[in-house]
Every structure is written in C-alpha cells, then in structure tokens.
Design an enzyme around this catalytic site. Sequence first.
Site, PDB file in Angstrom:
ATOM      1  N   TYR A   1      -3.462   9.821  -7.590  1.00  0.00           N
ATOM      2  CA  TYR A   1      -4.613  10.367  -6.688  1.00  0.00           C
ATOM      3  C   TYR A   1      -4.907  11.669  -7.009  1.00  0.00           C
ATOM      4  O   TYR A   1      -5.851  12.129  -6.608  1.00  0.00           O
ATOM      5  CB  TYR A   1      -3.941   9.896  -5.034  1.00  0.00           C
TER       6      TYR A   1
ATOM      7  N   GLU B   1     -10.239   1.826  -6.581  1.00  0.00           N
ATOM      8  CA  GLU B   1      -9.021   1.808  -7.300  1.00  0.00           C
ATOM      9  C   GLU B   1      -8.700   0.115  -7.450  1.00  0.00           C
ATOM     10  O   GLU B   1      -7.572  -0.068  -6.709  1.00  0.00           O
ATOM     11  CB  GLU B   1      -7.903   2.698  -6.664  1.00  0.00           C
TER      12      GLU B   1
ATOM     13  N   TYR C   1       0.921  -1.276  -0.036  1.00  0.00           N
ATOM     14  CA  TYR C   1       0.069   0.266   0.046  1.00  0.00           C
ATOM     15  C   TYR C   1       0.851   1.261  -0.089  1.00  0.00           C
ATOM     16  O   TYR C   1       0.628   2.277  -0.710  1.00  0.00           O
ATOM     17  CB  TYR C   1      -0.998   0.016   1.137  1.00  0.00           C
TER      18      TYR C   1
ATOM     19  N   GLU D   1      -7.404  -7.363 -12.094  1.00  0.00           N
ATOM     20  CA  GLU D   1      -7.398  -7.418 -10.565  1.00  0.00           C
ATOM     21  C   GLU D   1      -9.133  -7.556 -10.258  1.00  0.00           C
ATOM     22  O   GLU D   1      -9.481  -7.379  -9.159  1.00  0.00           O
ATOM     23  CB  GLU D   1      -6.990  -6.439  -9.737  1.00  0.00           C
TER      24      GLU D   1
ATOM     25  N   PHE E   1       2.520   2.168  -3.519  1.00  0.00           N
ATOM     26  CA  PHE E   1       1.593   2.801  -4.275  1.00  0.00           C
ATOM     27  C   PHE E   1       0.732   4.197  -3.977  1.00  0.00           C
ATOM     28  O   PHE E   1       0.410   4.844  -4.752  1.00  0.00           O
ATOM     29  CB  PHE E   1       0.285   1.900  -4.718  1.00  0.00           C
TER      30      PHE E   1
END
Length: 648
Positions: A341, A440, A331, A449, A334
Amino acid sequence: MANYINKNVPRVAIGAFYGQENCDITLSVTSAKDTGHDFIILPITHSNYKRFLFDQVDKDINDMQVNDNTFNNDKQHMEEWRKGHPFLKDDLIIKDNEHTDYLVGKISEWIDLDSSNHRVRTNSEIALNQQISWVSHLGFTAILAPTPTNSFANYARSLNRILGSLTYTHVWMRIPLVNEDMSCSNEIEMWERWNKLRTFCENHSKLSVALELPVDLPDEVYLERWFAEPIKAVILPTKIFLTNAKGYPVLSKKHQTFVKKLMKNKPNFVIFDDMTNKHQNGGFASYQEYIRHLNRTMPELDQIEQFASGYQDFLQSPLQPLMENLESSTYEIFEKDPVKYALYEKAVYHALLDRVAPESNQITVIMVVGAGRGPLVTRSLQAAEKAKRNVRIYAVEKNPNAFVTLQNMKSQEWGDKVTIVFGDMRKWKSPEQADILVSELLGSFGDNELSPECLDGAQKFLKSDGISIPSSYSTFISPLSSSKLHSEVSAYKDLTHFETPYVVMLQSVAILAKPQEIWKFEHPNGLMIIDNEGNPINNYHNTRYSKITFNVKNGGILHGIAGYFESVLYKNIIMSILPETHSEGMFSWFPIFFPLKTPIYLPSNSTIDIHFWRLSSSQKVWYEWCVDTSFGSSFIQNVGGRSSWIGL
C-alpha cells in the site's frame, strides 16, 4: 549483516551416532542423555548376527573341519532362519521398546543386496526385512539405512517392497554429500545415486535423506540441488570440525552457511564420532552445543518469513474473487502488508503531480475498483493530501460484506470526498469519467485473478488520456525441483490436483534456471475492440501463448514450474514478487506452482522448452502447460480447463 541471537528459533534436534555393533544399549543411552543429545542412532543387531550372511558351512566342509553332526545342525539352523525364524535374544542390541522415543535404529552395513553371490544376496534381503520389521514393530519413527553402492537395483527393489508395509517408521538413507574416494569433478555422483534409488522406489514418501557432510564442501552451485530433497537428518562427522583458539570445535564459514540454510527445513542433526579428530575441550557435548549455538544465532525472521511461518511449502488454491466473496480475515491479512500500500500511495501521489498543475483547483477523479475494505481509498486520500491536490474518489466493490465496511469507513473517516458504489466494475455505469483508475486485482501469476478481464470492463469509464494504476504487469516462469511439493500433490492420487496451480511459499525447492518473462498485459488497452456499451466483444485479446527455452546448468529433477509477476504501478514505481526484483518486505503474494504429473530427470547443461497457454471461453479462463526436453516430455496438462479454471 551481523548475526544476533534469535530467541524465537525452535530448539534443533541433535543426536549422536553410536555405530559399534557390540555396544551396550543402557550405557549408550545414559551417556547420550548425560551429554545432552535428543536421540541416538544405534545398531539393531550385534556383530554376531552377521553369521547369517555368508554360508560358512560350505567353507567348513571344504576345509574338512566339521563333522557331519555340526554340518547338519548349522545347515538346519541356517535354513530355519531363512524360513522366518525370529531373532535370538543375543542377536539384538535393541531388544525391546524401553527407549523407543530416544532411538533411531541402524541397519547393518554388511548387508549386501547386490552381491554376485546368490546366497549372500538372498540372505541380505532376509536380514534387511527382519531388522526393519523388528524396529517397525517396536514403533520406531526412523531407521538409518546403508549408503547404496555403485550397483543397487536389488537394494532398491527390496527396500521398495518393505516401504509399502511401514505405518509409522521412516527410512533415512545415508548419503555422503560427495564420494570422498572420487575426484572433485564427480561431485554430483552421490546425488545421481540417490536420485536413481528414490526413482526405483517410486519416490516413496517414507524414504528420505540422511546427508553426511564432507571435510571439503563442493561449490555452492552443487549444493543448491540438495535443498529440493527430503533431508530428514544431517550427519556431521567430527573430522569436519575445525578447532578455535580456545580448543573447541567450530565449522568453517562455508560449512556454517550451508548448515544454516539446511536448518530452515528443520532436519535432525547427528554428530558422528569418526574417531579421527576428537577435540580436547568440551568433550563430545561441545559439538552439539556448537550446533545449538548456530541455530540460536540464526538471523531474526524478516517480515515475509514471519508472515509465512507455517505456510512454507504448504499448497493453497489461488483466490477467485470474481466467483467467491472474500472473507474479512482474508482482507485483514493482506491489509497488514507494509509495502504494497505504500507503493500504491507513491504511485497515486506521482500520478496526481503529473496530472494536475500545483496552482490549479481542478478536481481529479480517482476510481478505486475492487475496493475491498478500503485500504486503497485511504492511501489515495493520503496521496492527495501530500500532493496538495483536490480529489473526488469513487470506491466500487461487489462483495456485499466488504461493502458494509466501506459504509463504516465513509461515515467515520472519509466523508463526502468518497462515493461508495455497490456493484461489479464491469457492469457499473459511472456518472463521470475517471482521471486515475486504481485496482489491486493481481494474483501470484499476475493475471490469474482476472485483472485483464476486470479492467477491460472498467476501462470504459477512464478518460482517453487517463492513468491506470497498475499500468502493466508481466508474468515470469522458471523450472523448479522439489520432491516435497511433488509428494504433497501426489498424495491426492488423482490427475485433478496435478492440473491445478497452487500458491506456495517456496522453501524446500531448487530453482533450476533463472525466471523468464512469458507475457505481459498493459492498461488501458488501446487494441481492444468494444461494443456500443464500451465492453469487449470477446476475450481473445486476453489469451496468450509462449514457448520459453531454459538452459539448466546444474541438473536435477524437474517437478514443476514456478510462476511470478512484476508490475509497473506508474512510471518507475515497481511492485514485484520476482526473486531478482522482489519488493523488499512485501508479503501479499507467494509464488505460484504448476506441478508436472511425471517428473523429468535433467542432467547438467541440458536445455528444456516450456510451453504455456492462457486460454478463455465465455465462462472461464484457464492455463495449460507442458515441458519438452530431449530426455523426456510431459503431456499437455489441464487441456480445456478440465481440472482447474477461473470463472468469469
């Protein structure tokens, strides 16, 4: 953009080419070290070793110039050598391992493994084996092998047999970028020759290229194919250098551009004194000093290159966030993306402006599904503040470890504006409908994913006129050549790894044709058939099939398929890893690579069809792929998801 000194660029290894077969090793090493070179290439044997190549005895007998004793002695010596007699001390330039770490051995260029003369051909193979065996015994890391001639099948066969016995030593095949004896219309001839030879040698990992640059470089389209090849050395003859106003050697702009591109793959550079154009100022050292200058003045790494440092051409398995809980470090990596973002915040901001009138006190409900550690929640709050809109946010996350961070964020930063929910978005029963659904869930291939399946489940708590961010994402593919990536997969020696897609920061590759779209997903999905609880009855609406035709202008070896995505977050706000539209500075995703088990040779101006499937069962989603050309076809890989899949 102007160049400036990049202090973070590692030192480039530059060597010298000492090709004389009667040189003195001590003098050569001393001279090269005094000049500042990191290594030198030296012949393994003296020129007198060539006596073993030709049967001089027969010629002498015919000329009646030797007596019987001379004939018998020479003939016996020749046959003892053919039997495996060791080197004589005087045959060798490189006699021991004193300078092993500083030398690259050069195989004799007079070796003729494809001669029409049987004895010459046989003796050449013996000489080749003897020379390579000797420097391998000394522990050399590399040997420079002669350029293959027009006919080289026996050369390849002999070399391939030796390659399998090497432990540490690599063979650099000397390949001129162009055959300067041929017309410019045959610029690809040398690549074709190299490609055929390495194919004969089973694409052996210890066989690579020492690429020799010419005075006149061909057009850029002909150069691109070389970036996909295993180039371990770049030979720069002194004749290719120009002279600047101060009398020092420099390269043309075109040569500079090509050399700097090659530098990204960190090859060794070799200065070859061809005795044709020695520059007056600076001496031999001035050439290697100039190459170091080019290396130092490489542009600073951009954010993507800094992030990807060490990951170029490194195979990684795609994430499976539904099956596996991501670690905090994943996490964190990214969340450092400065672009992704910001794009999401911009999309939420414009969605809020369109959703609610400025004078209204209406509360807009935003649901962030798959909230992770909360960066999208923070960005949604910032977007609301900027838009001057009232919001109520739900943050839904199934990872229990990430949920701990969400609790901390709520208590320390977000307060009552955010409700955190522990659970799977597909099964959560929301207390109210959302105006904006933010996620996301995209992978390098867009849907890999399981964003479609996840958002199918979350769609039931989105208002009928609600907004999904992202609103759509498209998947693109392109044919790819990369001997490095293919070798990496081949090293596993099984079918499973050839039927597994990999996330890769592509570097040592050549893209053979422009990417094309194969399919698209849109949210919310108005065509989905749902049950009484608002969930899809089955997953067939998320399966896909596409056949795409590519025109390959400049030939190459097809090693696999590169995959990308382009997403519309909201209206004209695009987030993309597609090369043509890549969101500048974004590093959250690398492309995806689907390997082919058997590479396919593609000549220039060829046409290929790539078939791709996205398939599903009640428990998993998987991809299948194959290639069809008039020059060869692949089998359909990963049938039934037998080797790789994504768990639902």
